[in-house]
Motif scaffolding. Structure first.
Motif, mmCIF file in Angstrom:
data_model
loop_
_atom_site.group_PDB
_atom_site.id
_atom_site.type_symbol
_atom_site.label_atom_id
_atom_site.label_comp_id
_atom_site.label_asym_id
_atom_site.label_seq_id
_atom_site.Cartn_x
_atom_site.Cartn_y
_atom_site.Cartn_z
ATOM 1 N N MET A 1 17.449 -11.206 7.999
ATOM 2 C CA MET A 1 16.532 -11.475 6.918
ATOM 3 C C MET A 1 17.238 -12.318 5.875
ATOM 4 S SD MET A 1 14.388 -8.753 4.630
ATOM 5 C CE MET A 1 13.136 -8.541 5.869
ATOM 6 N N ALA A 2 16.608 -13.366 5.419
ATOM 7 C CA ALA A 2 17.188 -14.245 4.413
ATOM 8 C C ALA A 2 17.383 -13.499 3.105
ATOM 9 C CB ALA A 2 16.280 -15.457 4.194
ATOM 10 N N GLU A 3 18.418 -13.879 2.364
ATOM 11 C CA GLU A 3 18.756 -13.224 1.108
ATOM 12 C C GLU A 3 17.581 -13.231 0.139
ATOM 13 O OE1 GLU A 3 21.228 -10.950 -1.096
ATOM 14 O OE2 GLU A 3 21.757 -11.766 0.838
ATOM 15 N N SER A 4 16.808 -14.306 0.114
ATOM 16 C CA SER A 4 15.720 -14.414 -0.853
ATOM 17 C C SER A 4 14.445 -13.711 -0.400
ATOM 18 C CB SER A 4 15.428 -15.888 -1.129
ATOM 19 O OG SER A 4 15.008 -16.504 0.071
ATOM 20 N N THR A 5 14.374 -13.314 0.856
ATOM 21 C CA THR A 5 13.183 -12.642 1.351
ATOM 22 C C THR A 5 13.225 -11.180 0.930
ATOM 23 O OG1 THR A 5 13.138 -14.101 3.266
ATOM 24 C CG2 THR A 5 11.844 -12.079 3.405
ATOM 25 N N PRO A 6 12.225 -10.731 0.185
ATOM 26 C CA PRO A 6 12.255 -9.323 -0.228
ATOM 27 C C PRO A 6 12.004 -8.377 0.938
ATOM 28 C CG PRO A 6 10.274 -10.422 -1.069
ATOM 29 C CD PRO A 6 11.096 -11.461 -0.352
ATOM 30 N N ALA A 7 12.679 -7.252 0.901
ATOM 31 C CA ALA A 7 12.429 -6.193 1.879
ATOM 32 C C ALA A 7 11.028 -5.646 1.609
ATOM 33 C CB ALA A 7 13.466 -5.086 1.734
ATOM 34 N N ARG A 8 10.326 -5.292 2.654
ATOM 35 C CA ARG A 8 8.997 -4.704 2.498
ATOM 36 C C ARG A 8 9.117 -3.198 2.709
ATOM 37 N NH1 ARG A 8 4.087 -7.549 4.744
ATOM 38 N NH2 ARG A 8 3.404 -7.324 2.595
ATOM 39 N N ILE A 9 8.546 -2.445 1.781
ATOM 40 C CA ILE A 9 8.603 -0.987 1.840
ATOM 41 C C ILE A 9 7.181 -0.439 1.754
ATOM 42 C CG2 ILE A 9 9.428 1.114 0.726
ATOM 43 C CD1 ILE A 9 11.876 -0.474 -0.207
ATOM 44 N N GLY A 10 6.794 0.290 2.791
ATOM 45 C CA GLY A 10 5.480 0.913 2.817
ATOM 46 C C GLY A 10 5.476 2.190 2.002
ATOM 47 N N ILE A 11 4.416 2.379 1.235
ATOM 48 C CA ILE A 11 4.220 3.593 0.440
ATOM 49 C C ILE A 11 2.841 4.127 0.829
ATOM 50 C CG2 ILE A 11 3.999 4.567 -1.871
ATOM 51 C CD1 ILE A 11 5.784 2.211 -2.859
ATOM 52 N N VAL A 12 2.811 5.281 1.480
ATOM 53 C CA VAL A 12 1.564 5.810 2.026
ATOM 54 C C VAL A 12 1.260 7.171 1.411
ATOM 55 C CG1 VAL A 12 0.335 6.502 4.115
ATOM 56 C CG2 VAL A 12 2.019 4.644 4.222
ATOM 57 N N THR A 13 0.115 7.252 0.765
ATOM 58 C CA THR A 13 -0.384 8.533 0.273
ATOM 59 C C THR A 13 -1.376 9.063 1.298
ATOM 60 O OG1 THR A 13 -0.117 7.864 -2.023
ATOM 61 C CG2 THR A 13 -1.632 9.692 -1.589
ATOM 62 N N VAL A 14 -1.105 10.252 1.807
ATOM 63 C CA VAL A 14 -1.986 10.890 2.779
ATOM 64 C C VAL A 14 -2.736 11.999 2.036
ATOM 65 C CG1 VAL A 14 -2.145 12.092 4.979
ATOM 66 C CG2 VAL A 14 -0.351 10.370 4.635
ATOM 67 N N SER A 15 -4.013 11.720 1.731
ATOM 68 C CA SER A 15 -4.813 12.669 0.955
ATOM 69 C C SER A 15 -6.293 12.382 1.156
ATOM 70 C CB SER A 15 -4.472 12.558 -0.532
ATOM 71 O OG SER A 15 -5.418 13.233 -1.328
ATOM 72 N N ASP A 16 -7.023 13.379 1.613
ATOM 73 C CA ASP A 16 -8.473 13.224 1.756
ATOM 74 C C ASP A 16 -9.107 12.876 0.414
ATOM 75 O OD1 ASP A 16 -8.636 13.784 4.513
ATOM 76 O OD2 ASP A 16 -8.764 15.942 4.161
ATOM 77 N N ARG A 17 -8.793 13.664 -0.615
ATOM 78 C CA ARG A 17 -9.434 13.471 -1.918
ATOM 79 C C ARG A 17 -9.046 12.158 -2.580
ATOM 80 N NH1 ARG A 17 -8.593 18.089 -5.752
ATOM 81 N NH2 ARG A 17 -6.487 17.940 -4.997
ATOM 82 N N ALA A 18 -7.785 11.794 -2.528
ATOM 83 C CA ALA A 18 -7.367 10.521 -3.142
ATOM 84 C C ALA A 18 -7.982 9.342 -2.396
ATOM 85 C CB ALA A 18 -5.849 10.412 -3.168
ATOM 86 N N SER A 19 -8.092 9.451 -1.085
ATOM 87 C CA SER A 19 -8.660 8.338 -0.311
ATOM 88 C C SER A 19 -10.146 8.156 -0.605
ATOM 89 C CB SER A 19 -8.438 8.546 1.193
ATOM 90 O OG SER A 19 -9.221 9.614 1.688
ATOM 91 N N ARG A 20 -10.818 9.232 -1.021
ATOM 92 C CA ARG A 20 -12.239 9.149 -1.386
ATOM 93 C C ARG A 20 -12.434 8.838 -2.867
ATOM 94 N NH1 ARG A 20 -12.696 14.068 2.034
ATOM 95 N NH2 ARG A 20 -12.587 15.261 0.095
ATOM 96 N N GLY A 21 -11.357 8.741 -3.632
ATOM 97 C CA GLY A 21 -11.460 8.463 -5.058
ATOM 98 C C GLY A 21 -11.801 9.680 -5.900
ATOM 99 N N GLU A 22 -11.727 10.878 -5.330
ATOM 100 C CA GLU A 22 -12.042 12.112 -6.050
ATOM 101 C C GLU A 22 -10.846 12.629 -6.845
ATOM 102 O OE1 GLU A 22 -13.240 14.875 -3.040
ATOM 103 O OE2 GLU A 22 -14.885 13.601 -2.356
ATOM 104 N N TYR A 23 -9.686 12.096 -6.547
ATOM 105 C CA TYR A 23 -8.451 12.582 -7.124
ATOM 106 C C TYR A 23 -7.556 11.367 -7.339
ATOM 107 C CZ TYR A 23 -3.854 14.907 -7.071
ATOM 108 O OH TYR A 23 -2.595 15.339 -7.369
ATOM 109 N N GLU A 24 -6.930 11.278 -8.487
ATOM 110 C CA GLU A 24 -6.042 10.147 -8.757
ATOM 111 C C GLU A 24 -4.746 10.299 -7.949
ATOM 112 O OE1 GLU A 24 -3.522 8.117 -12.405
ATOM 113 O OE2 GLU A 24 -4.919 9.730 -12.837
ATOM 114 N N ASP A 25 -4.412 9.260 -7.216
ATOM 115 C CA ASP A 25 -3.163 9.262 -6.454
ATOM 116 C C ASP A 25 -1.996 9.267 -7.425
ATOM 117 O OD1 ASP A 25 -1.051 8.898 -4.687
ATOM 118 O OD2 ASP A 25 -1.456 6.761 -4.401
ATOM 119 N N GLN A 26 -1.204 10.323 -7.394
ATOM 120 C CA GLN A 26 -0.010 10.394 -8.229
ATOM 121 C C GLN A 26 1.262 10.238 -7.406
ATOM 122 O OE1 GLN A 26 -0.307 14.065 -10.420
ATOM 123 N NE2 GLN A 26 -2.012 13.312 -11.658
ATOM 124 N N GLY A 27 1.170 10.582 -6.120
ATOM 125 C CA GLY A 27 2.349 10.515 -5.263
ATOM 126 C C GLY A 27 2.815 9.097 -4.989
ATOM 127 N N GLY A 28 1.895 8.224 -4.589
ATOM 128 C CA GLY A 28 2.263 6.833 -4.307
ATOM 129 C C GLY A 28 2.895 6.152 -5.509
#
Length: 184
Positions: A1-28
């Motif tokens: 990977m080139a020095e200037s290319t940023p590393a990509r990091i996935g951040i996944v919140t697994v939550s029924d309620r957050a995915s439906r917008g019923e609960y604010e995602d705080q973990g991600g």
């Protein structure tokens, strides 16, 4: 990977309620904030908020590694004993190697704060050139767990062929053996 290319990091919140917008995602956001203070090398987040559905979690993890090119995928949520808590099973299904030491260390640290930490099933595994790490859902527990295991993560990413991740030693010091040199 080139020095200037940023590393990509996935951040996944697994939550029924957050995915439906019923609960604010705080973990991600807690994961992102922690990584912003810990990493000094260029990186970019690739965030997802998804329901507790095993097939969807597996597809998301595989997509973040195989298509989005993430070298690290950090999940939050779905690690408890409840029937819909399936993140560790989905992680194991998409990984070629499991690294149980990550979960062992996170539970040991969390047990200092809450006796129910023994119920958590955090784990980590390798898919291709990426590390997938499961964290609990509570922001304070996320920070405790990342503080405990992140010193080993940059070297793990090195060993599996990912980019060189550098940390701010004021926040967390990455451990690399003396023979492990910075590429280039």
């Amino acid at each position: 990977m080139a020095e200037s290319t940023p590393a990509r990091i996935g951040i996944v919140t697994v939550s029924d309620r957050a995915s439906r917008g019923e609960y604010e995602d705080q973990g991600g956001p807690a994961i992102r904030s922690w990584l912003e203070s810990a990493l000094v090398s260029p990186w970019e987040p690739v965030a997802r908020v998804i329901p507790d559905e095993r097939e969807g979690v597996e597809e998301t993890l595989a997509d973040l590694v195989d298509s989005a090119g993430c070298c690290l995928v950090v999940t939050t949520g779905g690690t408890g004993p409840a029937p819909r808590d399936i993140t560790p099973e989905a992680t194991e299904a998409v990984c070629t190697k499991m690294l149980p030491g990550f979960g062992e260390q996170m539970r040991a640290v969390s047990l200092r704060h809450v006796p129910t930490a023994i119920l958590s099933r955090q784990t980590a595994g390798i898919r291709g050139c990426a590390l997938i790490l499961n964290l609990p859902g509570k922001p304070s527990a996320i920070a405790e767990c990342l503080d405990a295991v992140f010193p080993a993560i940059p070297y793990c990413v090195d060993l599996i062929g990912g980019p060189y991740l550098e940390t701010d030693p004021v926040h967390v010091t990455a451990f690399r053996p003396a023979h492990a040199r910075r590429p280039g």
